[in-house]
Design an enzyme around this catalytic site. Structure first.
Site, mmCIF file in Angstrom:
data_model
loop_
_atom_site.group_PDB
_atom_site.id
_atom_site.type_symbol
_atom_site.label_atom_id
_atom_site.label_comp_id
_atom_site.label_asym_id
_atom_site.label_seq_id
_atom_site.Cartn_x
_atom_site.Cartn_y
_atom_site.Cartn_z
ATOM 1 N N ASN A 9 0.866 -1.185 0.000
ATOM 2 C CA ASN A 9 0.000 0.000 0.000
ATOM 3 C C ASN A 9 0.899 1.231 0.000
ATOM 4 O O ASN A 9 1.497 1.563 1.017
ATOM 5 C CB ASN A 9 -0.896 -0.025 1.249
ATOM 6 N N HIS A 93 -9.293 0.770 5.276
ATOM 7 C CA HIS A 93 -7.978 1.039 5.885
ATOM 8 C C HIS A 93 -8.173 1.997 7.055
ATOM 9 O O HIS A 93 -9.011 2.898 6.997
ATOM 10 C CB HIS A 93 -7.019 1.640 4.845
ATOM 11 N N GLU A 95 -6.641 4.475 8.034
ATOM 12 C CA GLU A 95 -6.512 5.915 7.740
ATOM 13 C C GLU A 95 -7.801 6.462 7.122
ATOM 14 O O GLU A 95 -8.135 7.629 7.309
ATOM 15 C CB GLU A 95 -5.294 6.147 6.829
ATOM 16 N N GLU A 165 -4.786 -5.232 10.852
ATOM 17 C CA GLU A 165 -3.806 -4.162 10.999
ATOM 18 C C GLU A 165 -4.061 -3.415 12.307
ATOM 19 O O GLU A 165 -4.864 -2.462 12.342
ATOM 20 C CB GLU A 165 -3.931 -3.178 9.831
ATOM 21 N N GLY A 171 2.916 2.068 10.707
ATOM 22 C CA GLY A 171 3.838 3.183 10.516
ATOM 23 C C GLY A 171 4.551 3.620 11.780
ATOM 24 O O GLY A 171 5.150 4.696 11.820
HETATM 25 C C1 PEP Z 1 -0.366 0.164 6.161
HETATM 26 O O1 PEP Z 1 -0.375 1.336 5.867
HETATM 27 O O2 PEP Z 1 -1.335 -0.546 5.873
HETATM 28 C C2 PEP Z 1 0.800 -0.375 6.862
HETATM 29 C C3 PEP Z 1 0.755 -1.602 7.313
HETATM 30 O O3 PEP Z 1 1.861 0.462 7.001
HETATM 31 P P1 PEP Z 1 3.313 0.101 7.610
HETATM 32 O O4 PEP Z 1 3.765 -1.181 6.968
HETATM 33 O O5 PEP Z 1 4.185 1.259 7.233
HETATM 34 O O6 PEP Z 1 3.145 -0.036 9.078
#
Ligand code: PEP
Length: 251
Positions: A9, A93, A95, A165, A171
């Site tokens: 992503n 997601h 975000e 997640e 992040g």
């Molecule tokens: C994401 O944005 O879905 C994600 C898992 O980011 P990162 O790998 O940077 O933690």
């Protein structure tokens, strides 16, 4: 046997040149047995699919829940994504949930819209740090997943993917432990199994949250982990390919 899947992503990063060169490197060196999917920014989807759509899967980072045609300025329909050769759509997601106030009902509508257009939805679920600390992880996962199962039906999960997640791991450089990940994934599978045991056994459940080449193999080796959804590390071909190789080694 569920085939391992690694998805990148890119969020709102890069330029057209960077996108083309990154995908060229990934397409040239991706390991054979692992499925690889890329979610670039919308403007780069079409040229990337034209160049490498025969080797890699592509998808939108988001998709509208509305049908086209329609007066929905700025929205991208599932049919449009399908029209340019996308196979996938990322929905829910964190975000989008956090910054665009997408609730479970809207996420479920996006999942259903993707499915209806023939796309494979990749549904993101996961708890905040406060929710985990309060012991609410399973309640949050139940709410997020049940909303989609109720709206779209368990059949809609055939070939779909769930990405666990934890928001506190995205992040941040803090990765969930392999035990935490396995526990959450097995719980997600049990929720799917309550709808249909066969579909639950086939649905791939990915982990996302600070996956790096150094920690990918141990995470992907967990029984209910079928690969990863990768943010930051998907922007560097070497790192992303190393994560794909880790998935391959756990296949
Ligand atoms: C994401 O944005 O879905 C994600 C898992 O980011 P990162 O790998 O940077 O933690």
């Amino acid at each position: 046997m569920r085939r391992k899947l690694v998805a990148g992503n890119w969020k709102m990063h890069g330029t057209r040149d960077m996108a083309l060169s990154l995908v060229r490197d990934i397409a040239a060196k991706q390991p054979d047995g692992t499925e690889v999917v890329v979610f670039p920014p919308f403007p780069y989807l079409d040229p990337l699919i034209r160049a490498h759509g025969d080797v890699l899967g592509f998808g939108g980072q988001d998709v509208s829940e509305h049908d086209q045609p329609g007066a929905w300025t700025g929205e991208i329909s599932a049919a449009m994504l399908e029209d340019i050769g996308c196979a996938w759509a990322l929905v829910g997601h964190s975000e989008r949930r956090q910054h665009h106030h997408e609730g479970n009902a809207q996420v479920a509508a996006k999942f259903a819209a993707a499915r209806q257009a023939g796309l494979l939805p990749m549904l993101c679920v996961g708890e905040t740090k406060e929710q985990r600390d309060a012991g609410c992880t399973e309640a949050v996962l139940t709410e997020q997943l049940s909303a989609v199962i109720e709206a779209a039906g368990i059949e809609a999960f055939r070939d779909a993917v769930v990405a666990y997640e934890p928001i506190w791991a995205i992040g941040t450089g803090t990765t969930a432990t392999p035990e935490q990940v396995q526990q959450a994934h097995s719980f997600i599978r049990s929720l799917l199994a309550a709808g249909d045991a066969k579909i639950s056994g086939l649905t791939r459940v990915l982990y996302g949250g600070s996956v790096k080449p150094a920690n990918a193999a141990v995470l992907f080796a967990q029984a209910d982990v079928d690969g990863g959804l990768i943010g930051g590390a998907s922007l560097t071909a070497d790192d992303f390919l190393a994560i794909c190789a880790a998935a391959q080694s756990c296949a």
